[in-house]
Scaffold this motif. Structure first.
Motif, PDB file in Angstrom:
ATOM      1  N   UNK A 113       0.850  -1.180   0.000  1.00 10.19           N
ATOM      2  CA  UNK A 113       0.000   0.000   0.000  1.00 10.19           C
ATOM      3  C   UNK A 113       0.889   1.233   0.000  1.00 10.19           C
ATOM      4  N   UNK A 114       0.538   2.187  -0.840  1.00 11.20           N
ATOM      5  CA  UNK A 114       1.350   3.382  -0.989  1.00 11.20           C
ATOM      6  C   UNK A 114       1.174   4.311   0.206  1.00 11.20           C
ATOM      7  N   UNK A 115       2.274   4.957   0.590  1.00 11.02           N
ATOM      8  CA  UNK A 115       2.249   5.891   1.724  1.00 11.02           C
ATOM      9  C   UNK A 115       1.566   7.182   1.300  1.00 11.02           C
ATOM     10  N   UNK A 116       1.061   7.952   2.255  1.00  9.34           N
ATOM     11  CA  UNK A 116       0.477   9.251   1.921  1.00  9.34           C
ATOM     12  C   UNK A 116       1.537  10.158   1.292  1.00  9.34           C
ATOM     13  N   UNK A 117       1.097  11.173   0.566  1.00 10.82           N
ATOM     14  CA  UNK A 117       2.026  12.029  -0.176  1.00 10.82           C
ATOM     15  C   UNK A 117       3.029  12.720   0.727  1.00 10.82           C
ATOM     16  N   UNK A 118       2.646  13.059   1.953  1.00  9.69           N
ATOM     17  CA  UNK A 118       3.550  13.778   2.842  1.00  9.69           C
ATOM     18  C   UNK A 118       4.585  12.865   3.488  1.00  9.69           C
ATOM     19  N   UNK A 119       4.472  11.558   3.331  1.00 15.34           N
ATOM     20  CA  UNK A 119       5.461  10.625   3.847  1.00 15.34           C
ATOM     21  C   UNK A 119       6.335  10.036   2.752  1.00 15.34           C
ATOM     22  N   UNK A 120       6.277  10.589   1.564  1.00 12.10           N
ATOM     23  CA  UNK A 120       7.114  10.111   0.472  1.00 12.10           C
ATOM     24  C   UNK A 120       8.562  10.517   0.740  1.00 12.10           C
ATOM     25  N   UNK A 121       9.525   9.633   0.524  1.00 11.34           N
ATOM     26  CA  UNK A 121      10.926   9.977   0.757  1.00 11.34           C
ATOM     27  C   UNK A 121      11.410  11.145  -0.097  1.00 11.34           C
ATOM     28  N   UNK A 122      10.842  11.340  -1.260  1.00 12.58           N
ATOM     29  CA  UNK A 122      11.264  12.464  -2.098  1.00 12.58           C
ATOM     30  C   UNK A 122      10.856  13.801  -1.483  1.00 12.58           C
ATOM     31  N   UNK A 123       9.960  13.780  -0.522  1.00 11.13           N
ATOM     32  CA  UNK A 123       9.561  15.000   0.188  1.00 11.13           C
ATOM     33  C   UNK A 123      10.215  15.050   1.565  1.00 11.13           C
ATOM     34  N   UNK A 124      10.208  13.931   2.293  1.00  6.43           N
ATOM     35  CA  UNK A 124      10.693  13.945   3.668  1.00  6.43           C
ATOM     36  C   UNK A 124      12.207  14.119   3.764  1.00  6.43           C
ATOM     37  N   UNK A 125      12.989  13.546   2.845  1.00  6.62           N
ATOM     38  CA  UNK A 125      14.435  13.669   2.937  1.00  6.62           C
ATOM     39  C   UNK A 125      14.907  15.105   2.718  1.00  6.62           C
ATOM     40  N   UNK A 126      14.456  15.806   1.674  1.00  7.54           N
ATOM     41  CA  UNK A 126      14.872  17.207   1.552  1.00  7.54           C
ATOM     42  C   UNK A 126      14.438  18.062   2.741  1.00  7.54           C
ATOM     43  N   UNK A 127      13.262  17.805   3.280  1.00  7.35           N
ATOM     44  CA  UNK A 127      12.810  18.562   4.453  1.00  7.35           C
ATOM     45  C   UNK A 127      13.728  18.270   5.645  1.00  7.35           C
ATOM     46  N   UNK A 128      14.102  17.015   5.826  1.00  8.51           N
ATOM     47  CA  UNK A 128      14.987  16.660   6.941  1.00  8.51           C
ATOM     48  C   UNK A 128      16.344  17.343   6.789  1.00  8.51           C
ATOM     49  N   UNK A 129      16.909  17.345   5.577  1.00  5.60           N
ATOM     50  CA  UNK A 129      18.192  18.014   5.364  1.00  5.60           C
ATOM     51  C   UNK A 129      18.061  19.517   5.600  1.00  5.60           C
ATOM     52  N   UNK A 130      16.966  20.110   5.181  1.00  9.26           N
ATOM     53  CA  UNK A 130      16.759  21.544   5.395  1.00  9.26           C
ATOM     54  C   UNK A 130      16.653  21.859   6.888  1.00  9.26           C
ATOM     55  N   UNK A 131      15.950  21.036   7.653  1.00  7.62           N
ATOM     56  CA  UNK A 131      15.803  21.271   9.093  1.00  7.62           C
ATOM     57  C   UNK A 131      17.157  21.146   9.791  1.00  7.62           C
ATOM     58  N   UNK A 132      17.939  20.133   9.423  1.00  8.32           N
ATOM     59  CA  UNK A 132      19.258  19.953  10.045  1.00  8.32           C
ATOM     60  C   UNK A 132      20.172  21.123   9.676  1.00  8.32           C
ATOM     61  N   UNK A 133      20.153  21.541   8.406  1.00  9.04           N
ATOM     62  CA  UNK A 133      20.965  22.682   7.990  1.00  9.04           C
ATOM     63  C   UNK A 133      20.561  23.962   8.706  1.00  9.04           C
TER      64      UNK A 133
END
Length: 151
Positions: free
Chosen positions: A87-107
């Motif tokens: 089953x596909x994850x919701x759009x906000x849990x897609x790695x193509x969205x969550x990884x850039x957000x995580x890098x931005x938060x850490x930066x």
């Protein structure tokens, strides 16, 4: 003791593999598909046929922005949120969205720590008695004098 419960879900009748009865020997004699090419000429012909089929069925090449969009859509980032059911994850849990957000938060956190003074350089290094002994020794003075005289 090991008990296994095995259930046959589907049977593929004609898979292209030789059976023991077809080969007239034991199961050890079985060597894969019957139609597998075995001579160098047959292997070359099969390869050429496969490349022709690949060229005929190749998708059209995209360029520019269309190529970049297609490349991003076709990319796979390992998914931490993928379920075993497929089953596909919701759009906000897609790695193509969550990884850039995580890098931005850490930066952003690093920048805030650096700007706020939480990360700073240490002061002047402290010297001890051994440093004073080495600096004041005649060996260092002689080495400096000899280096200066050779210039």
């Amino acid at each position: 003791m090991l008990d296994l419960d095995i259930e046959i879900v589907d049977v593929e009748e004609n898979s292209g593999f030789a059976t023991t009865a077809d080969m007239g020997g034991s199961a050890l004699d079985m060597d894969g598909p019957i139609n597998r090419p075995r001579t160098p000429g047959a292997i070359a012909a099969a390869y050429e046929q496969k490349m022709r089929d690949k060229a005929v069925n190749a998708p059209e090449e995209k360029e520019g922005v269309a190529w970049a969009i297609d490349k991003i859509k076709g990319s796979y980032f390992f998914g931490l949120f993928e379920g075993e059911t497929g089953q596909e994850a919701p759009w906000y849990l897609k790695p193509s969205i969550t990884f850039p957000i995580a890098f931005a938060v850490v930066g952003l956190a690093f920048w805030a720590s650096l700007a706020g003074g939480a990360i700073s350089e240490r002061g002047m290094p402290s010297t001890d008695e051994l440093d004073e002994i080495i600096i004041s020794s005649t060996f260092v003075e002689n080495a400096i004098t000899m280096a200066a005289s050779n210039m």
